[in-house]
Design a protein around this motif. Structure first.
Motif, mmCIF file in Angstrom:
data_model
loop_
_atom_site.group_PDB
_atom_site.id
_atom_site.type_symbol
_atom_site.label_atom_id
_atom_site.label_comp_id
_atom_site.label_asym_id
_atom_site.label_seq_id
_atom_site.Cartn_x
_atom_site.Cartn_y
_atom_site.Cartn_z
ATOM 1 N N ALA A 40 -27.149 12.796 3.598
ATOM 2 C CA ALA A 40 -26.392 11.790 2.855
ATOM 3 C C ALA A 40 -25.190 11.387 3.697
ATOM 4 C CB ALA A 40 -25.955 12.337 1.521
ATOM 5 N N VAL A 41 -25.160 10.142 4.075
ATOM 6 C CA VAL A 41 -24.053 9.634 4.870
ATOM 7 C C VAL A 41 -23.273 8.670 3.991
ATOM 8 C CG1 VAL A 41 -23.431 8.283 6.898
ATOM 9 C CG2 VAL A 41 -25.362 9.850 7.004
ATOM 10 N N ALA A 42 -21.983 8.946 3.855
ATOM 11 C CA ALA A 42 -21.144 8.037 3.088
ATOM 12 C C ALA A 42 -21.034 6.734 3.859
ATOM 13 C CB ALA A 42 -19.769 8.654 2.874
ATOM 14 N N LEU A 43 -21.355 5.655 3.205
ATOM 15 C CA LEU A 43 -21.345 4.360 3.875
ATOM 16 C C LEU A 43 -19.925 3.803 3.920
ATOM 17 C CD1 LEU A 43 -24.542 2.615 2.502
ATOM 18 C CD2 LEU A 43 -24.237 3.766 4.674
ATOM 19 N N THR A 44 -19.449 3.601 5.123
ATOM 20 C CA THR A 44 -18.176 2.928 5.306
ATOM 21 C C THR A 44 -18.412 1.438 5.036
ATOM 22 O OG1 THR A 44 -18.592 2.525 7.649
ATOM 23 C CG2 THR A 44 -17.508 4.604 7.074
ATOM 24 N N PRO A 45 -17.376 0.656 4.911
ATOM 25 C CA PRO A 45 -17.587 -0.782 4.692
ATOM 26 C C PRO A 45 -18.422 -1.430 5.800
ATOM 27 C CG PRO A 45 -15.326 -0.219 4.179
ATOM 28 C CD PRO A 45 -15.968 1.014 4.757
ATOM 29 N N GLU A 46 -18.232 -0.985 7.048
ATOM 30 C CA GLU A 46 -19.023 -1.546 8.152
ATOM 31 C C GLU A 46 -20.496 -1.163 8.007
ATOM 32 O OE1 GLU A 46 -19.617 -1.416 12.987
ATOM 33 O OE2 GLU A 46 -18.076 -0.161 12.082
ATOM 34 N N LEU A 47 -20.774 0.114 7.662
ATOM 35 C CA LEU A 47 -22.161 0.536 7.478
ATOM 36 C C LEU A 47 -22.794 -0.138 6.270
ATOM 37 C CD1 LEU A 47 -21.981 4.358 8.306
ATOM 38 C CD2 LEU A 47 -22.765 2.499 9.770
ATOM 39 N N GLY A 50 -23.805 -3.471 7.407
ATOM 40 C CA GLY A 50 -25.015 -3.363 8.213
ATOM 41 C C GLY A 50 -26.244 -3.158 7.352
ATOM 42 N N LYS A 51 -26.119 -2.339 6.320
ATOM 43 C CA LYS A 51 -27.234 -2.110 5.398
ATOM 44 C C LYS A 51 -27.585 -3.399 4.673
ATOM 45 C CE LYS A 51 -28.675 0.524 1.386
ATOM 46 N NZ LYS A 51 -28.319 1.498 0.375
ATOM 47 N N ASN A 52 -26.576 -4.117 4.223
ATOM 48 C CA ASN A 52 -26.787 -5.382 3.529
ATOM 49 C C ASN A 52 -27.484 -6.399 4.445
ATOM 50 O OD1 ASN A 52 -26.585 -7.343 1.510
ATOM 51 N ND2 ASN A 52 -24.623 -8.057 2.295
ATOM 52 N N LEU A 53 -27.026 -6.493 5.677
ATOM 53 C CA LEU A 53 -27.657 -7.410 6.628
ATOM 54 C C LEU A 53 -29.097 -6.997 6.918
ATOM 55 C CD1 LEU A 53 -24.742 -7.966 9.161
ATOM 56 C CD2 LEU A 53 -25.890 -9.740 7.833
ATOM 57 N N TYR A 54 -29.312 -5.695 7.102
ATOM 58 C CA TYR A 54 -30.660 -5.198 7.385
ATOM 59 C C TYR A 54 -31.603 -5.523 6.231
ATOM 60 C CZ TYR A 54 -34.448 -1.857 8.248
ATOM 61 O OH TYR A 54 -35.672 -1.284 8.444
ATOM 62 N N ASN A 98 -25.509 0.018 13.990
ATOM 63 C CA ASN A 98 -24.708 1.159 13.548
ATOM 64 C C ASN A 98 -25.250 1.754 12.256
ATOM 65 O OD1 ASN A 98 -23.001 0.960 15.737
ATOM 66 N ND2 ASN A 98 -21.465 -0.236 14.643
ATOM 67 N N TYR A 99 -25.679 0.883 11.344
ATOM 68 C CA TYR A 99 -26.261 1.379 10.092
ATOM 69 C C TYR A 99 -27.536 2.182 10.362
ATOM 70 C CZ TYR A 99 -29.106 1.502 5.944
ATOM 71 O OH TYR A 99 -29.912 1.925 4.928
ATOM 72 N N SER A 102 -26.839 5.479 11.951
ATOM 73 C CA SER A 102 -26.248 6.452 11.025
ATOM 74 C C SER A 102 -27.300 7.098 10.140
ATOM 75 C CB SER A 102 -25.199 5.766 10.140
ATOM 76 O OG SER A 102 -25.804 4.935 9.172
ATOM 77 N N GLN A 103 -28.456 6.444 9.992
ATOM 78 C CA GLN A 103 -29.523 6.983 9.154
ATOM 79 C C GLN A 103 -30.478 7.884 9.914
ATOM 80 O OE1 GLN A 103 -29.420 6.362 5.764
ATOM 81 N NE2 GLN A 103 -27.456 5.528 6.445
ATOM 82 N N LEU A 104 -30.378 7.929 11.230
ATOM 83 C CA LEU A 104 -31.285 8.764 12.035
ATOM 84 C C LEU A 104 -30.905 10.223 11.952
ATOM 85 C CD1 LEU A 104 -31.665 6.548 15.206
ATOM 86 C CD2 LEU A 104 -33.236 6.786 13.315
#
Length: 104
Positions: A40-47, A50-54, A98-99, A102-104
Motif C-alpha cells: 500500500a503506497v500512500a498516493l501523493t498529489p503527484e502520484l 499520474g494515476k488519474n492520467l493513466y 512515477n505512478y 510506485s506500484q512496482l
C-alpha cells in the motif's frame, strides 16, 4: 432413406460435440495459496495525478495493465510509444511513469 438417417445422425453428432463441456468441480484438500500482498503506497498529489492520467488517458484505447505485469525497464518503451498516441506532454508522462514505478 438411409442417407437421410446418416445425415441426421451426423448433424446431431456435430451439435453435441460443439456444445459446452461441463466438468465437475473437484474439492481439494490442499490449503489455498497465500494471496500476494500488495504494498500500500500512500498516493501523493503527484502520484494521484499520474494515476488519474493513466486511468483516463490509457483506458480510452485499451484495457489498463497491472503495473506489476511489466518491469520498470519494460515500461519505459511502452510509455514512450503510447505518449505520442495519447498526445501527452513530457510532464504528464513523468507523472504517469512515477505512478507506475510506485506500484512496482
Amino acid at each position: 432413406m438411409k442417407s437421410k438417417i446418416l445425415i441426421l445422425a451426423a448433424a446431431v453428432l456435430l451439435l453435441v460435440s460443439c456444445g459446452t463441456q461441463k466438468t465437475a468441480s473437484v474439492a481439494t484438500t490442499e490449503p489455498a495459496a497465500p494471496v500476494a500482498e500488495t504494498k500500500a503506497v500512500a498516493l501523493t498529489p503527484e502520484l494521484a495525478e499520474g494515476k488519474n492520467l493513466y486511468e483516463n488517458s490509457c483506458a480510452r484505447c485499451h484495457k489498463l495493465y497491472d503495473a506489476n505485469k511489466f518491469t520498470q525497464d519494460e515500461w519505459k518503451p511502452i510509455l514512450t510509444r503510447m505518449q505520442k498516441k495519447a498526445k501527452l506532454d513530457d510532464t504528464q508522462m513523468v507523472s504517469i511513469s512515477n505512478y507506475i514505478n510506485s506500484q512496482l
